[in-house]
Design a protein around this motif. Structure first.
Motif, PDB file in Angstrom:
ATOM      1  N   GLU A 160      -3.029   3.292  -6.337  1.00  0.00           N
ATOM      2  CA  GLU A 160      -1.926   3.725  -7.083  1.00  0.00           C
ATOM      3  C   GLU A 160      -2.630   4.807  -8.357  1.00  0.00           C
ATOM      4  O   GLU A 160      -1.822   5.796  -8.531  1.00  0.00           O
ATOM      5  N   ALA A 171      -2.799   8.061  -6.477  1.00  0.00           N
ATOM      6  CA  ALA A 171      -1.536   8.741  -6.378  1.00  0.00           C
ATOM      7  C   ALA A 171      -1.158   9.264  -7.817  1.00  0.00           C
ATOM      8  O   ALA A 171      -0.701  10.436  -7.774  1.00  0.00           O
ATOM      9  N   ARG A 172      -1.500   8.703  -8.882  1.00  0.00           N
ATOM     10  CA  ARG A 172      -0.950   9.167 -10.153  1.00  0.00           C
ATOM     11  C   ARG A 172      -1.813  10.373 -10.673  1.00  0.00           C
ATOM     12  O   ARG A 172      -1.565  10.976 -11.432  1.00  0.00           O
ATOM     13  N   PHE A 212       2.373   9.391   5.733  1.00  0.00           N
ATOM     14  CA  PHE A 212       1.858   8.285   6.610  1.00  0.00           C
ATOM     15  C   PHE A 212       2.272   8.890   7.936  1.00  0.00           C
ATOM     16  O   PHE A 212       3.137   9.274   8.196  1.00  0.00           O
ATOM     17  N   PHE A 272      13.230   3.296  -5.410  1.00  0.00           N
ATOM     18  CA  PHE A 272      11.740   3.442  -5.054  1.00  0.00           C
ATOM     19  C   PHE A 272      10.981   4.670  -5.480  1.00  0.00           C
ATOM     20  O   PHE A 272      10.058   4.771  -6.085  1.00  0.00           O
ATOM     21  N   PHE A 280       0.891  -1.261  -0.090  1.00  0.00           N
ATOM     22  CA  PHE A 280       0.028   0.120  -0.102  1.00  0.00           C
ATOM     23  C   PHE A 280       0.703   1.288  -0.215  1.00  0.00           C
ATOM     24  O   PHE A 280       0.622   2.074  -0.794  1.00  0.00           O
ATOM     25  N   TYR A 281       1.968   1.176   0.802  1.00  0.00           N
ATOM     26  CA  TYR A 281       2.820   2.319   0.893  1.00  0.00           C
ATOM     27  C   TYR A 281       3.532   2.687  -0.607  1.00  0.00           C
ATOM     28  O   TYR A 281       3.450   3.778  -1.164  1.00  0.00           O
ATOM     29  N   ALA A 282       3.712   1.760  -1.371  1.00  0.00           N
ATOM     30  CA  ALA A 282       4.170   1.886  -2.763  1.00  0.00           C
ATOM     31  C   ALA A 282       3.166   2.379  -3.629  1.00  0.00           C
ATOM     32  O   ALA A 282       3.394   3.303  -4.530  1.00  0.00           O
ATOM     33  N   GLN A 283       1.950   1.719  -3.412  1.00  0.00           N
ATOM     34  CA  GLN A 283       0.791   2.215  -4.342  1.00  0.00           C
ATOM     35  C   GLN A 283       0.310   3.725  -3.987  1.00  0.00           C
ATOM     36  O   GLN A 283       0.112   4.293  -4.862  1.00  0.00           O
ATOM     37  N   ALA A 284       0.411   3.948  -2.497  1.00  0.00           N
ATOM     38  CA  ALA A 284       0.273   5.431  -2.363  1.00  0.00           C
ATOM     39  C   ALA A 284       1.073   6.226  -3.031  1.00  0.00           C
ATOM     40  O   ALA A 284       1.179   7.579  -2.904  1.00  0.00           O
ATOM     41  N   ARG A 285       2.274   5.873  -3.432  1.00  0.00           N
ATOM     42  CA  ARG A 285       3.103   6.536  -4.286  1.00  0.00           C
ATOM     43  C   ARG A 285       2.974   6.515  -5.829  1.00  0.00           C
ATOM     44  O   ARG A 285       4.078   6.951  -6.706  1.00  0.00           O
ATOM     45  N   GLY A 286       2.020   5.699  -6.311  1.00  0.00           N
ATOM     46  CA  GLY A 286       1.667   5.610  -7.639  1.00  0.00           C
ATOM     47  C   GLY A 286       2.449   4.419  -8.289  1.00  0.00           C
ATOM     48  O   GLY A 286       2.277   4.261  -9.587  1.00  0.00           O
ATOM     49  N   ILE A 287       3.049   3.781  -7.639  1.00  0.00           N
ATOM     50  CA  ILE A 287       3.757   2.449  -7.963  1.00  0.00           C
ATOM     51  C   ILE A 287       2.646   1.295  -8.276  1.00  0.00           C
ATOM     52  O   ILE A 287       1.842   0.945  -7.461  1.00  0.00           O
ATOM     53  N   ARG A 288       2.552   0.803  -9.440  1.00  0.00           N
ATOM     54  CA  ARG A 288       1.525  -0.242  -9.641  1.00  0.00           C
ATOM     55  C   ARG A 288       1.585  -1.584  -8.857  1.00  0.00           C
ATOM     56  O   ARG A 288       2.940  -1.756  -8.617  1.00  0.00           O
ATOM     57  N   ARG A 289       0.796  -1.921  -8.405  1.00  0.00           N
ATOM     58  CA  ARG A 289       0.858  -3.018  -7.555  1.00  0.00           C
ATOM     59  C   ARG A 289       1.766  -4.347  -7.940  1.00  0.00           C
ATOM     60  O   ARG A 289       2.721  -4.574  -7.199  1.00  0.00           O
ATOM     61  N   LEU A 300       6.903  14.056  -5.994  1.00  0.00           N
ATOM     62  CA  LEU A 300       5.932  13.945  -6.605  1.00  0.00           C
ATOM     63  C   LEU A 300       4.828  14.874  -7.145  1.00  0.00           C
ATOM     64  O   LEU A 300       4.021  14.743  -8.032  1.00  0.00           O
TER      65      LEU A 300
END
Lengths: 435, 259
Positions: free
Chosen positions: B77, B80-81, B88, B102, A389-398, B166
């Motif tokens: 995602e 976010a986009r 957090f 990352f 979720f942390y990565a997804q919340a940065r726009g990174i696809r699951r 971002l």
């Protein structure tokens, strides 16, 4: 074939043993060295009295060899290794300098080997030396696969590094299998004199994805006082192949053995690493990286024997299992009565990417000394949803996030493996290509 | 309107009997900074999580739109986009994944959404350096694994750095100040202040007035029992500081029983 002395075995196992003995007999007919024939015949008796393991044997509880028994293996035919071009080997060659020893279907190829200019005085490399092969005696406790190695023993590789010699360039030992349906029984003996240092990259590949082979190796590494050996075993056989390897490392005072096993290929593999610390203050690392997919069964085992004072051992085993892959790990740290101040640690961490994937891990400690620090840890789970979720919340696809996290998880043993950056990067890429 | 929340009802996904948000309304225009305060258990973190798309929560009624687009239909995602960023309360550690990789992946995901070409390693380095300088962050921030071995303050700082990289339209800070010492709080506040612009909005969720003293929000809302029970300007922060939530809560509860 007489198999009167053998224990109760399934017809498939009996047939398999008979075939292997048949191969041994045909080998004997071509062998001039009597001693070697005697050795093979002794191995035959051992195999017959031992039989092949089944899942009723404790050490084989999680690993069925049935898929191996269904195959019909033969010995490689002698081919002119000149038929193979260097260009065909390109995918297997690192982009850093090595002393490269190439074996095609078990046969040493001088034309494909390279880097001899890096061989210093004090390094000797010997092939097909019957005396050298004979100098390793299998222990009484050897298992069926070690005896099969001896039964089909034909060529050995003996590497000797004299005291104080530091080999700057890694030794790349590349076994390329080109003939489908063949068995390879490599026997490796490495001896490092006092304070000698080397890096070994043992690499097993199939030339084509369709090549089905069975590698059944035995290795013996000896480190004299203060010697350092960094070993990578890169098992990258085709997905239909079989791999069994049993290596024993004996370590004298202040020696350092650091090894990483990468299980990248095969349908069924079992890598067994035994380390014996016989001198004080020895250090041992036995790590593994196991990415499993499809129906693979990848088995890794270690035995770490502390016989002396102030020994240190570290193990980090990482498995990432997708599809219906199965990972098996069994490891034992033994601390003998006098081995005070031993510091041993074994960690097994697994990520399961699919509900059909499965891991069986059995870490064990056996401690007879009273002043030691030993621990083992074992964890298996799915990818942490919070990380995703942390990565997804940065726009990174699951899917990308899963890839990032999985890779990082799996590569941890390589991250801490102290070798030149080019080697680390190359090994990393080999693993990443499998994910 | 950048963000429009209407009559939002939400619960923990597996606990239908436990509603957390019970008809929440909130409108945020571009460039505005909104603070959301409230006692423990009021639903502050749930609001942040629901807006960012965490799947642990289920929206049972109401709508949320971002620039007119239904936000609730989108995955985390995708949100976010589209420019939603969540800082957090507890930034997550990802061992082995470098901050650099990352964030390069994240920045390129968002550039992809905007139809911009991906930044290669060198262009990303230059871009990241400019943000590090802007926020006066330590130079080695990018070389470490994501949040691994970071102190609480460093993690929050890293989240603010990610926010700067971002360049989101809507920044949600979920109790970003919890557990921070005064210096770390200043870093967070400075980060927010230096990223403020006429087309970027903030929702700052917090327990304490202290962070708000540095950020000076345009609007302050008090969240209690899943609803906003009072809204006002910055002066409300100091009113709450003096009187606490009790008076507001009592008045709200009386109102509820009269209904």
């Amino acid at each position: 074939m007489s198999s009167k002395t053998s224990p109760k075995m399934s017809p498939a196992a009996r047939q398999f043993i008979d075939k292997v003995i048949g191969l041994s007999t045909s080998l004997n007919a071509q062998t001039e060295a009597d001693a070697l024939v005697v050795k093979r015949e002794a191995a035959q008796q051992q195999l017959l009295s031992l039989g092949l393991p089944t899942r009723k044997d404790e050490d084989w509880q999680y690993t069925s060899i049935q898929p191996l028994l269904q195959q019909d293996f033969r010995l490689s035919e002698t081919v002119s290794t000149a038929e193979l071009s260097l260009a065909q080997l390109e995918p297997f060659l690192p982009d850093f300098e090595t002393i490269r020893l190439v074996f095609v279907d078990g046969e040493f190829s001088e034309s494909l080997s390279a880097g001899f200019e890096y061989i210093p005085d004090g390094l000797s490399i010997e092939m097909a030396d019957a005396d050298a092969i004979q100098s390793i005696a299998l222990p009484e406790t050897a298992d069926a696969f070690q005896w099969i190695n001896e039964l089909l023993l034909d060529q050995g590789l003996t590497i000797q590094l004299d005291a104080q010699i530091v080999l700057e360039v890694p030794l790349h030992i590349l076994f390329v299998q080109t003939q489908s349906g063949t068995v390879l029984t490599p026997r490796l003996q490495v001896h490092l004199g006092e304070a000698a240092q080397c890096q070994l990259l043992q690499h097993f590949v199939c030339l084509a994805d369709e090549t089905l082979t069975w590698v059944n190796g035995v290795g013996q590494i000896t480190l004299e006082a203060g010697a350092t050996c960094k070993q990578v075993v890169l098992q990258d056989l085709s997905d239909s192949s079989f791999y069994f390897n049993h290596q024993t490392t004996t370590q004298a005072t202040n020696s350092n053995f650091e090894s990483t096993y990468l299980a990248l290929g095969s349908q069924l593999s079992r890598h067994h690493s035994v380390a014996q610390q016989q001198g004080d203050a020895a250090e041992t690392t036995q790590d593994s990286i196991v990415p499993g997919r499809d129906q693979q069964l990848l088995d890794t085992r270690t035995l770490t024997q502390h016989h002396a004072l102030h020994g240190q051992s570290r193990q980090l085993h990482k498995m990432v299992l997708g599809d219906a892959a199965r990972g098996v790990f069994a490891g034992m740290i033994e601390v003998a009565k006098g081995a005070q101040k031993t510091d041993g640690q074994m960690d097994i961490k697994s990520l399961l990417l699919s509900p059909q994937a499965k891991v069986d891990a059995k870490p064990q400690l056996e401690i007879y000394a009273d002043d030691v620090k030993c621990s083992h840890g074992c964890a298996a789970g799915q990818i942490d949803e919070d990380q995703l979720f942390y990565a997804q919340a940065r726009g990174i696809r699951r899917t990308d996030a899963m890839q990032l996290i999985t890779q990082a998880f799996l590569l941890e043993p390589l991250e801490k493996f102290q070798v030149q950056p080019a080697m680390q990067a190359w090994l990393t890429q080999r693993v990443v290509d499998k994910l | 309107m950048l963000l429009s929340v209407e009559n939002l009802h939400a619960q923990v996904a597996d606990e239908p009997e436990k509603a957390i948000l019970k008809g929440l309304n909130l409108n945020v225009k571009p460039g505005e900074v909104h603070a959301i305060m409230g006692p423990n258990g009021a639903g502050k973190s749930t609001l942040s999580s629901v807006l960012a798309g965490r799947e642990d929560y289920e929206v049972t009624a109401g709508t949320v739109s971002l620039s007119g687009e239904d936000l609730l239909e989108l995955s985390a995602e995708e949100r976010a986009r589209k420019g939603v960023f969540l800082a957090f309360q507890y930034p997550v550690e990802i061992p082995g994944v470098s901050n650099k990789l990352f964030m390069q992946t994240a920045v390129n995901a968002i550039r992809d959404e905007q139809g911009l070409p991906a930044l290669d390693m060198f262009d990303f380095d230059t871009y990241a350096q400019s943000k590090i300088d802007l926020l006066k962050m330590p130079k080695n921030l990018l070389d470490r694994s994501v949040n691994v071995g970071f102190s609480g303050g460093e993690k929050k700082r890293n989240d603010i750095f990610q926010m700067a990289l971002l360049e989101p339209k809507l920044c949600i800070l979920d109790e970003t100040d919890s557990g921070l010492d005064i210096d770390a709080m200043k870093v967070v506040a400075n980060g927010v202040n230096s990223l403020r612009s006429s087309d970027r909005s903030f929702i700052v969720v917090t327990h304490y007035q202290r962070l708000l003293d540095y950020i000076k929000p345009d609007f302050v809302h008090v969240l209690f029992d899943g609803q906003i029970i009072q809204s006002g300007g910055f002066e409300l922060v100091h009113e709450l500081e003096e009187k606490g939530y009790d008076d507001l809560i009592q008045a709200h509860q009386q109102q509820q029983t009269q209904k």
